[in-house]
Design a protein around this motif. Structure first.
Motif, short mmCIF file in Angstrom:
data_model
loop_
_atom_site.label_atom_id
_atom_site.label_comp_id
_atom_site.label_asym_id
_atom_site.label_seq_id
_atom_site.Cartn_x
_atom_site.Cartn_y
_atom_site.Cartn_z
N GLN A 15 60.35 97.68 68.72
CA GLN A 15 61.70 97.17 68.52
C GLN A 15 61.79 96.54 67.14
OE1 GLN A 15 63.03 94.63 71.64
NE2 GLN A 15 64.93 94.08 70.61
N ALA A 16 62.79 96.95 66.36
CA ALA A 16 62.93 96.46 65.00
C ALA A 16 63.33 94.99 64.99
CB ALA A 16 64.00 97.28 64.27
N GLN A 17 62.77 94.28 64.03
CA GLN A 17 63.14 92.88 63.82
C GLN A 17 63.87 92.77 62.50
OE1 GLN A 17 59.55 90.57 64.22
NE2 GLN A 17 59.57 90.70 66.45
N LEU A 18 64.97 92.02 62.50
CA LEU A 18 65.82 91.92 61.32
C LEU A 18 66.05 90.45 60.99
CD1 LEU A 18 68.53 94.52 62.49
CD2 LEU A 18 66.50 94.96 61.10
N VAL A 19 65.93 90.10 59.70
CA VAL A 19 66.13 88.73 59.27
C VAL A 19 67.04 88.72 58.05
CG1 VAL A 19 65.06 86.61 58.46
CG2 VAL A 19 63.86 88.06 60.12
N GLU A 20 68.21 88.10 58.20
CA GLU A 20 69.18 88.02 57.11
C GLU A 20 68.94 86.78 56.25
OE1 GLU A 20 71.44 89.45 60.88
OE2 GLU A 20 69.95 87.94 60.34
N SER A 21 69.36 86.88 55.00
CA SER A 21 69.31 85.75 54.08
C SER A 21 70.37 85.96 53.00
CB SER A 21 67.92 85.61 53.45
OG SER A 21 67.60 86.76 52.70
N GLY A 22 70.64 84.88 52.25
CA GLY A 22 71.53 84.98 51.12
C GLY A 22 72.92 84.41 51.31
N GLY A 23 73.21 83.94 52.51
CA GLY A 23 74.52 83.35 52.74
C GLY A 23 74.66 82.01 52.05
N GLY A 24 75.88 81.48 52.09
CA GLY A 24 76.12 80.19 51.47
C GLY A 24 77.59 79.92 51.27
N LEU A 25 77.86 78.89 50.48
CA LEU A 25 79.23 78.50 50.16
C LEU A 25 79.59 79.03 48.78
CD1 LEU A 25 81.82 76.81 50.63
CD2 LEU A 25 80.58 74.86 49.64
N VAL A 26 80.73 79.69 48.68
CA VAL A 26 81.15 80.25 47.40
C VAL A 26 82.67 80.09 47.27
CG1 VAL A 26 81.43 82.57 48.37
CG2 VAL A 26 81.01 82.31 45.92
N GLN A 27 83.13 79.96 46.05
CA GLN A 27 84.56 79.82 45.81
C GLN A 27 85.26 81.18 45.90
OE1 GLN A 27 85.10 77.82 42.04
NE2 GLN A 27 84.78 75.81 42.97
N PRO A 28 86.55 81.18 46.22
CA PRO A 28 87.29 82.44 46.21
C PRO A 28 87.15 83.15 44.87
CG PRO A 28 88.59 80.73 47.25
CD PRO A 28 87.37 80.05 46.68
N GLY A 29 86.96 84.46 44.93
CA GLY A 29 86.74 85.23 43.72
C GLY A 29 85.29 85.36 43.32
N GLY A 30 84.42 84.61 43.98
CA GLY A 30 83.01 84.62 43.66
C GLY A 30 82.26 85.75 44.34
N SER A 31 80.93 85.75 44.16
CA SER A 31 80.08 86.81 44.68
C SER A 31 78.88 86.23 45.42
CB SER A 31 79.57 87.68 43.53
OG SER A 31 80.62 88.32 42.85
N LEU A 32 78.39 87.02 46.36
CA LEU A 32 77.15 86.72 47.06
C LEU A 32 76.44 88.03 47.34
CD1 LEU A 32 77.99 84.09 49.85
CD2 LEU A 32 76.50 83.74 47.88
N ARG A 33 75.11 87.96 47.43
CA ARG A 33 74.34 89.13 47.81
C ARG A 33 73.51 88.78 49.04
NH1 ARG A 33 69.08 91.96 45.09
NH2 ARG A 33 69.57 94.15 45.55
N LEU A 34 73.77 89.46 50.13
CA LEU A 34 73.02 89.25 51.35
C LEU A 34 71.86 90.24 51.42
CD1 LEU A 34 75.90 88.85 53.97
CD2 LEU A 34 74.88 87.12 52.47
N SER A 35 70.76 89.79 52.01
CA SER A 35 69.61 90.66 52.22
C SER A 35 69.25 90.67 53.70
CB SER A 35 68.41 90.17 51.41
OG SER A 35 68.68 90.20 50.02
N CYS A 36 68.68 91.76 54.15
CA CYS A 36 68.20 91.88 55.52
C CYS A 36 66.81 92.49 55.47
CB CYS A 36 69.14 92.73 56.34
SG CYS A 36 68.53 93.14 58.01
N ALA A 37 65.81 91.68 55.76
CA ALA A 37 64.43 92.18 55.80
C ALA A 37 64.16 92.73 57.18
CB ALA A 37 63.47 91.04 55.47
N ALA A 38 63.75 93.99 57.22
CA ALA A 38 63.55 94.66 58.51
C ALA A 38 62.09 95.06 58.69
CB ALA A 38 64.43 95.90 58.58
N SER A 39 61.64 95.03 59.94
CA SER A 39 60.30 95.55 60.24
C SER A 39 60.31 97.07 60.07
CB SER A 39 59.87 95.17 61.65
OG SER A 39 60.81 95.60 62.60
#
Length: 122
Positions: free
Chosen positions: A1-25
């Motif tokens: 069974q695959a395991q998935l772990v997300e990261s990269g979230g946070g607080l950002v102002q409108p118009g801004g950018s974020l990059r989320l990552s998901c590390a998978a087995s």
């Protein structure tokens, strides 16, 4: 069974950018990002086919979000630009062996991460 772990979230102002990552087995044949805001149903945002990198985006994020993968690293990404307050929510990484291209129904996905919070606010 695959395991998935997300990261990269946070607080950002409108118009801004974020990059989320998901590390998978292991990356499933179809990988996707979903999000869920308080009091709302889980919504599919983007998906990618592992074999050829073909992507599908929900209309609400087209032109702003990009989904990508690094197969060597077993990692899924979601680049989010021009963020809006309505993009806020918990973002989940998910995998499916056979959902079908363009299928972003949560019940079709077998593997889920625990999510990462994204808040877009001034």
């Amino acid at each position: 069974q695959a395991q998935l772990v997300e990261s990269g979230g946070g607080l950002v102002q409108p118009g801004g950018s974020l990059r989320l990552s998901c590390a998978a087995s292991a990356l499933s044949y179809y990988m996707a990002w979903f999000r869920q805001a308080p009091g709302k149903e889980r919504e599919g945002v983007a998906m990618i086919k592992r074999r050829n990198g073909e992507t599908y985006l929900a209309d609400s994020v087209k032109g702003r979000f990009t989904i990508s993968q690094d197969i060597a690293k077993n990692t899924l990404y979601l680049q989010m630009n021009y963020l809006k307050p309505e993009d806020s929510g918990i973002y989940y990484c998910a995998g499916s062996p056979g959902a079908g291209f363009g299928n972003l129904r949560p019940e079709q996905y077998s593997y889920w991460g625990r999510g990462t919070q994204v808040t877009v606010s001034s």
